[in-house]
Design a protein around this motif. Structure first.
Motif, PDB file in Angstrom:
ATOM      1  N   UNK A 164       0.822  -1.211   0.000  1.00 22.69           N
ATOM      2  CA  UNK A 164       0.000   0.000   0.000  1.00 22.69           C
ATOM      3  C   UNK A 164       0.854   1.257   0.000  1.00 22.69           C
ATOM      4  N   UNK A 165       1.974   1.253   0.741  1.00 26.81           N
ATOM      5  CA  UNK A 165       2.747   2.484   0.880  1.00 26.81           C
ATOM      6  C   UNK A 165       3.102   3.116  -0.463  1.00 26.81           C
ATOM      7  N   UNK A 166       3.571   2.324  -1.410  1.00 28.12           N
ATOM      8  CA  UNK A 166       3.941   2.867  -2.721  1.00 28.12           C
ATOM      9  C   UNK A 166       2.779   2.864  -3.703  1.00 28.12           C
ATOM     10  N   UNK A 167       1.762   2.056  -3.432  1.00 32.61           N
ATOM     11  CA  UNK A 167       0.547   2.109  -4.264  1.00 32.61           C
ATOM     12  C   UNK A 167      -0.120   3.475  -4.155  1.00 32.61           C
ATOM     13  N   UNK A 168       0.093   4.163  -3.044  1.00 30.54           N
ATOM     14  CA  UNK A 168      -0.572   5.449  -2.791  1.00 30.54           C
ATOM     15  C   UNK A 168       0.117   6.637  -3.456  1.00 30.54           C
ATOM     16  N   UNK A 169       1.280   6.413  -4.072  1.00 30.28           N
ATOM     17  CA  UNK A 169       2.129   7.540  -4.447  1.00 30.28           C
ATOM     18  C   UNK A 169       1.526   8.460  -5.515  1.00 30.28           C
ATOM     19  N   UNK A 170       0.549   7.979  -6.273  1.00 26.94           N
ATOM     20  CA  UNK A 170      -0.101   8.840  -7.273  1.00 26.94           C
ATOM     21  C   UNK A 170      -1.484   9.281  -6.812  1.00 26.94           C
ATOM     22  N   UNK A 171      -1.661   9.312  -5.509  1.00 24.83           N
ATOM     23  CA  UNK A 171      -2.922   9.783  -4.908  1.00 24.83           C
ATOM     24  C   UNK A 171      -4.146   9.020  -5.411  1.00 24.83           C
ATOM     25  N   UNK A 172      -3.996   7.696  -5.494  1.00 21.09           N
ATOM     26  CA  UNK A 172      -5.133   6.863  -5.858  1.00 21.09           C
ATOM     27  C   UNK A 172      -5.290   6.612  -7.337  1.00 21.09           C
ATOM     28  N   UNK A 173      -4.252   6.928  -8.122  1.00 25.40           N
ATOM     29  CA  UNK A 173      -4.309   6.702  -9.569  1.00 25.40           C
ATOM     30  C   UNK A 173      -3.196   5.736  -9.979  1.00 25.40           C
ATOM     31  N   UNK A 174      -3.363   5.125 -11.156  1.00 28.34           N
ATOM     32  CA  UNK A 174      -2.304   4.303 -11.713  1.00 28.34           C
ATOM     33  C   UNK A 174      -1.173   5.202 -12.193  1.00 28.34           C
ATOM     34  N   UNK A 175       0.037   4.949 -11.711  1.00 30.74           N
ATOM     35  CA  UNK A 175       1.162   5.801 -12.051  1.00 30.74           C
ATOM     36  C   UNK A 175       1.882   5.353 -13.300  1.00 30.74           C
ATOM     37  N   UNK A 176       2.492   6.302 -14.005  1.00 28.66           N
ATOM     38  CA  UNK A 176       3.215   6.004 -15.242  1.00 28.66           C
ATOM     39  C   UNK A 176       4.451   5.154 -14.988  1.00 28.66           C
ATOM     40  N   UNK A 177       5.017   5.235 -13.762  1.00 28.47           N
ATOM     41  CA  UNK A 177       6.227   4.467 -13.474  1.00 28.47           C
ATOM     42  C   UNK A 177       5.923   3.049 -12.998  1.00 28.47           C
ATOM     43  N   UNK A 178       4.641   2.674 -12.984  1.00 32.05           N
ATOM     44  CA  UNK A 178       4.272   1.306 -12.646  1.00 32.05           C
ATOM     45  C   UNK A 178       4.126   1.030 -11.170  1.00 32.05           C
ATOM     46  N   UNK A 179       4.130   2.098 -10.350  1.00 36.00           N
ATOM     47  CA  UNK A 179       4.009   1.867  -8.907  1.00 36.00           C
ATOM     48  C   UNK A 179       2.653   2.305  -8.355  1.00 36.00           C
ATOM     49  N   UNK A 180       2.267   3.533  -8.587  1.00 36.78           N
ATOM     50  CA  UNK A 180       0.973   3.983  -8.092  1.00 36.78           C
ATOM     51  C   UNK A 180      -0.160   3.146  -8.655  1.00 36.78           C
ATOM     52  N   UNK A 181      -1.141   2.830  -7.803  1.00 42.31           N
ATOM     53  CA  UNK A 181      -2.282   2.025  -8.261  1.00 42.31           C
ATOM     54  C   UNK A 181      -3.589   2.611  -7.758  1.00 42.31           C
ATOM     55  N   UNK A 182      -4.616   2.500  -8.590  1.00 39.45           N
ATOM     56  CA  UNK A 182      -5.969   2.853  -8.163  1.00 39.45           C
ATOM     57  C   UNK A 182      -6.471   1.745  -7.236  1.00 39.45           C
ATOM     58  N   UNK A 183      -6.955   2.079  -6.030  1.00 40.71           N
ATOM     59  CA  UNK A 183      -7.231   1.052  -5.020  1.00 40.71           C
ATOM     60  C   UNK A 183      -8.265   0.005  -5.413  1.00 40.71           C
ATOM     61  N   UNK A 184      -9.402   0.420  -5.996  1.00 41.10           N
ATOM     62  CA  UNK A 184     -10.495  -0.530  -6.237  1.00 41.10           C
ATOM     63  C   UNK A 184     -10.399  -1.227  -7.584  1.00 41.10           C
TER      64      UNK A 184
END
Length: 504
Positions: free
Chosen positions: A97-117
């Protein structure tokens, strides 16, 4: 005679442990779980301490890696390595979760941020389904809290991984998503978010900052925090009947690592290893703890302190927090060593195994080489220096595994001891430096890190002390990141050299 007795004792301990092992726990996650090189940083991951809460029948293998999200851990191939080692009956503990949150709930271009649902949920489902398909047992463990206290002395919703703004809204609540997947997939779940929240609030902000978390940030734990949080996880597992017959949830003394291995040391070389000691429930509650060094070795409580044969520490309330020790050794002859450090408190005695392979060098030739060739990934080289490929650095808490500068050290016709690597670093970047032999950079060994950017880092030197076979290659990577968003950040690596010894 004394050394022979100690060697037999250590061998018996190791043999009994190997003979008794029945199953494996594989842990996957991010920097809050990961292993760290003890003498390079104060940071420790809680899964790094988890072995201490299991009996010898269980082996914990920690695959967690800094900067990874549920998505990037899989896409970088780390999950495939877990599956390749997974046997029927094994367990997989899953925390992201810690790095999934890095794009404020969106899928990130660098492959880390994820949309939660959507994305985050789908990768949790993937880990659960594929673990079961291989005959394993998945267990979800919600993420530990960030040290974000409110004025009222409680941990904020953001500290509990709810990054939404509306009260009691599950839209951007990663913990709720994990609980939802756990119910759907019938996967056991340990709510360590709630457990660590309650722990930190009871301890209070001042003590939590001083003893539990690394002072420079509110995410990563020190040795004591990692040990306490591993204990909470063990208690949660036992309460749910998961591996309960193997769990020792009230372990009085936590060691990290649980054995010290100098590996190959050459006669006349100075070597040292670092280890953590945390007393959680020592008996008697007030007393003295004594450490005794093995024969021909010495102990100190800091790199600069004068080494001693014995160190004594007073403690109260059964606790001894954030104690780090160094074991020093300069071999005088070729031999294989299996010995122990004795740790004594009250009527209790703990033995910390120590191993070394000591060799003599019949011929040696000092080698110093300039590393003129370097490659970059996720980065670009410009007239101003090296910068991020996208043109704008995000605010990160840890490395991105797909963003690095790489230098390759090429072995010679004879075995080569790579003793150290040095370079001048210019630019306000955080970094971690590591090496590995394989092209896939796994397994890797971390050499050092800087989690807060220095204005003028200057000349940096890292001890390596590893031996390359003839013509073998050593891949050295620097993983940079920034703790603030920045469009102008550039850095440079200059005057890179390695020093070593060609041997016969």
């Amino acid at each position: 005679m004394k050394r022979q007795i100690l060697m037999l004792a250590a061998s018996a301990i190791c043999a009994a442990s190997m003979h008794a092992q029945k199953l494996t726990v594989h842990t996957i996650g991010d920097s809050t779980m990961a292993d760290y090189v003890e003498n390079t940083t104060r940071t420790r991951g809680w899964a790094e301490m988890l072995q201490e809460f299991f009996s010898p029948e269980v082996k914990v293998i920690n695959y967690a890696r800094g900067g990874r999200s549920s998505r990037s851990f899989c896409e970088e191939g780390l999950w495939n390595k877990v599956k390749n080692n997974l046997k029927p009956g094994d367990y997989v503990f899953i925390q992201f979760a810690h790095n999934d949150e890095k794009e404020q709930g969106k899928d990130g271009a660098d492959g880390r941020g994820t949309a939660p649902w959507t994305t985050y949920k789908s990768f949790l489902e993937k880990y659960a389904d594929e673990t079961k398909a291989l005959g394993g047992n998945p267990v979800f463990i919600t993420p530990i809290i960030r040290r974000y206290f409110t004025k009222e002395g409680t941990i904020s919703p953001k500290g509990c991984h709810d990054i939404g703004t509306a009260p009691d809204d599950s839209t951007l609540n990663y913990v709720r998503v994990m609980k939802h997947v756990a119910r759907e997939k019938k996967v056991p779940l340990i709510d360590i978010t709630a457990l660590t929240k309650n722990f930190a609030e009871q301890l209070g902000e001042t003590t939590t900052v001083k003893c539990i978390y690394v002072p420079t940030d509110g995410t990563h734990t020190q040795a004591t925090g990692a040990a306490c949080y591993a204990q909470l996880a063990a208690q949660g597992l036992k309460q749910q009947g998961i591996l309960s017959s193997y769990i020792q949830a009230e372990a009085p003394l936590i060691l990290n690592p649980t054995q010290l291995d100098f590996q190959t040391v050459y006669v006349g070389d100075k070597a040292s290893l670092c280890f953590d000691l945390t007393g959680l429930k020592l008996s008697p509650s007030t007393g003295t703890l004594r450490l005794e060094a093995p024969q021909d070795m010495m102990l100190s409580d800091s790199p600069e302190a004068t080494p001693k044969k014995m160190i004594e520490l007073s403690y109260t309330n059964g606790k001894l927090w954030n104690q780090c020790f160094y074991l020093h050794f300069t071999p005088t002859r070729a031999e294989n060593i299996s010995t122990v450090i004795s740790i004594i408190y009250g009527n209790s005695k703990r033995l910390l195994p120590v191993n070394a392979v000591c060799k003599e060098i019949t011929h040696q030739l000092p080698v110093t080489c300039n590393c003129t060739k370097m490659s970059v990934k996720g980065l670009v080289e410009t007239d101003k220096g090296i910068t991020i490929e996208t043109g704008e650095w995000p605010a990160d808490i840890d490395e991105d595994g797909k963003r690095y500068v790489e230098i390759i050290i090429q072995g010679k016709e004879k075995p080569l001891i790579v003793r150290q690597i040095s370079f001048t670093l210019e630019g306000e970047v955080c970094y971690r430096i590591a090496y590995a032999r394989g092209k896939d950079f796994y397994p890797r060994t971390d050499l050092g890190e800087q989690q807060r950017a220095a204005e003028a880092p200057g000349k940096l030197t890292f001890s390596v002390n590893t031996t390359l076979k003839p013509n073998e290659r050593l891949h050295v990577r620097l993983f940079p990141w920034s703790t603030r968003q920045d469009k102008e950040l550039h850095f440079q690596m200059k005057e890179c050299t390695f020093e070593g010894t060609e041997i016969e």
